[in-house]
Design a protein around this motif. Structure first.
Motif, PDB file in Angstrom:
ATOM      1  N   UNK A  14       0.816  -1.222   0.000  1.00 37.30           N
ATOM      2  CA  UNK A  14       0.000   0.000   0.000  1.00 37.30           C
ATOM      3  C   UNK A  14       0.846   1.266   0.000  1.00 37.30           C
ATOM      4  N   UNK A  15       0.250   2.333  -0.502  1.00 36.76           N
ATOM      5  CA  UNK A  15       0.915   3.625  -0.514  1.00 36.76           C
ATOM      6  C   UNK A  15      -0.060   4.707  -0.928  1.00 36.76           C
ATOM      7  N   UNK A  16       0.377   5.948  -0.898  1.00 35.88           N
ATOM      8  CA  UNK A  16      -0.416   7.065  -1.413  1.00 35.88           C
ATOM      9  C   UNK A  16       0.495   7.926  -2.269  1.00 35.88           C
ATOM     10  N   UNK A  17      -0.112   8.598  -3.245  1.00 41.76           N
ATOM     11  CA  UNK A  17       0.658   9.488  -4.123  1.00 41.76           C
ATOM     12  C   UNK A  17       0.258  10.933  -3.864  1.00 41.76           C
ATOM     13  N   UNK A  18       1.261  11.787  -3.716  1.00 42.35           N
ATOM     14  CA  UNK A  18       1.037  13.208  -3.528  1.00 42.35           C
ATOM     15  C   UNK A  18       1.667  13.957  -4.702  1.00 42.35           C
ATOM     16  N   UNK A  19       0.897  14.794  -5.370  1.00 39.40           N
ATOM     17  CA  UNK A  19       1.416  15.625  -6.444  1.00 39.40           C
ATOM     18  C   UNK A  19       1.802  16.976  -5.855  1.00 39.40           C
TER      19      UNK A  19
END
Length: 443
Positions: free
Chosen positions: A409-414
């Motif tokens: 799992x992970x999250x992406x931040x722009x």
């Protein structure tokens, strides 16, 4: 077995459409088992071969999968369910870091380029029967490709990177073939591959790109194609360096029949030099889009590759849209030749925000990745929980499920919209939301 939903139809196309309707409406859930072909044939009063043809069509479209004696079931993520639908909408007062858009302030104004294209069109209007690619665009693009060490090859123009990748895959592969893809990787690509009736084989990566041992594993297992992002990989920011490129070329040299597709996602937004892999395999293609550096609505990408691949792509393109608007090509050519974008300035602006966020997270004990480009990838222990906690803290981020096949799992931040004042509060919120996570490769 199917709850309230009843598959209907007399012809194979009708049965397939009924199943797709069920998937789209939610009547058939991901992972749900479909009736055995003979059982459904009896229920519908049709020949079992008709149901077999319907199921084959659904497999090729990426809607269902068949696992031998376990039968056919709706894919865990059917092709009709786009990963983009997993985005988190930012309510009023919440900053949206999940959209993946460039900073509008770093995009060039288009007025002069559009006016110049209109003037040229007035003097020499584009008509049927002309070359699909403007000679001046092809010359400029080819000169840049030459300077970056991309092997010689003809130049084609498509409506963005995904259009180019779809056309190249369709030019060589057939339903059921396997495509090796980065994991985590570009969500749109992960949707496209099964939509074409192809199978995905996940390849783990680190900040230098795909791991050579992983590439060797999937190619040895029979993958017919490999898609690699050279720079600014979405979502992790990975970039293939010189040493990794040499290792990957060695792997590819042992599999010359594999179709290689390189997506130069960082074109015009990073200052990291490219290290192309092209030329090792018989068939290859390299794609450069103008979307990130010049604006997402400029739906244009340049494609080069071996002669057969480009010929197949352009031949099929002639039977569909024919060509990409020459007005658009003239606009992009003007932007390129006038130096409307200073890639070094753009790269520095994104790097300052990205590096500041990664460093702030490291100070808080949170591992984060973002070597190039405009995105930062943060491994988390509970993806849904992290997204929810960040939303409550005033930040909307992209769930990692949009980009993952088998990776953790992970999250992406722009980082496009971030200011220096945002870094500390955002890093605090991410540290609170991420939970215990340890540095790992992205596979």
């Amino acid at each position: 077995m199917l709850g309230e939903y009843r598959i209907s139809g007399r012809r194979a196309s009708e049965i397939a459409a009924s199943v797709e309707d069920g998937v789209g409406s939610g009547g058939l859930a991901p992972g749900q088992v479909l009736p055995p072909m003979r059982e459904l044939a009896v229920r519908l009063g049709v020949n079992p071969n008709t149901v077999a043809a319907a199921y084959r069509t659904l497999r090729e479209r990426g809607v269902i999968e068949t696992a031998g004696r376990r039968g056919s079931r709706v894919r865990a993520r059917p092709a009709s369910t786009a990963r983009g639908s997993l985005r988190v909408e930012a309510p009023p007062g919440v900053r949206d870091l999940g959209d993946g858009n460039p900073d509008p302030a770093l995009l060039p104004p288009l007025g002069e380029a559009l006016a110049a294209a209109a003037r040229e069109h007035g003097l020499r209007p584009a008509l049927y029967g002309e070359e699909a690619v403007l000679p001046e665009l092809a010359r400029f693009a080819r000169a840049e490709l030459d300077a970056d060490g991309v092997p010689a090859g003809p130049v084609a123009v498509t409506s963005g990177s995904l259009d180019a990748i779809e056309r190249v895959l369709s030019a060589h592969l057939r339903p059921g073939d396997t495509v090796a893809v980065e994991d985590p990787g570009w969500g749109a690509l992960l949707d496209l591959v099964p939509a074409l009736g192809l199978r995905t084989a996940p390849v783990a990566l680190d900040e230098d790109g795909p791991l050579p041992a992983e590439v060797e594993r999937v190619l040895a297992a029979g993958a017919r194609a490999l898609v690699v992002t050279g720079r600014a990989q979405n979502p992790t920011g990975a970039a293939v360096g010189a040493e990794r490129a040499a290792e990957l070329r060695s792997v590819l040299a042992r599999h010359p029949g594999v179709l290689l597709i390189e997506d130069d996602h960082g074109h015009a937004i990073v200052d990291t030099p490219p290290h192309p892999l092209a030329g090792v395999t018989t068939h290859w293609a390299l794609v450069r889009s103008v979307a990130k550096g010049y604006g997402p609505d400029l739906r244009l990408a340049v494609l080069t590759g071996d002669t057969l691949t480009v010929d197949r792509v352009t031949g099929r393109q002639r039977l569909g849209p024919g060509w990409v608007s020459r007005l658009l090509q003239r606009t992009v050519t003007h932007l390129w030749t006038s130096g409307a974008v200073d890639a070094a300035v753009v790269a520095r602006a994104y790097a300052e925000r990205r590096d500041a966020l990664v460093a702030a997270l490291a100070e808080r004990g949170v591992a984060a990745y973002g070597r190039t480009g405009m995105n930062v990838w943060v491994p988390v222990s509970d993806e849904t929980g992290a997204v929810t906690r960040l939303l409550r803290a005033g930040w909307a981020v992209a769930p990692g499920a949009r980009f993952r096949l088998a990776s953790p799992p992970g999250v992406r931040l722009t980082v496009s919209s971030l200011t220096a004042a945002d870094i500390g509060p955002l890093a605090d919120a991410v540290a609170d939301a991420a939970g215990p996570a340890r540095p790992v490769s992205h596979g």
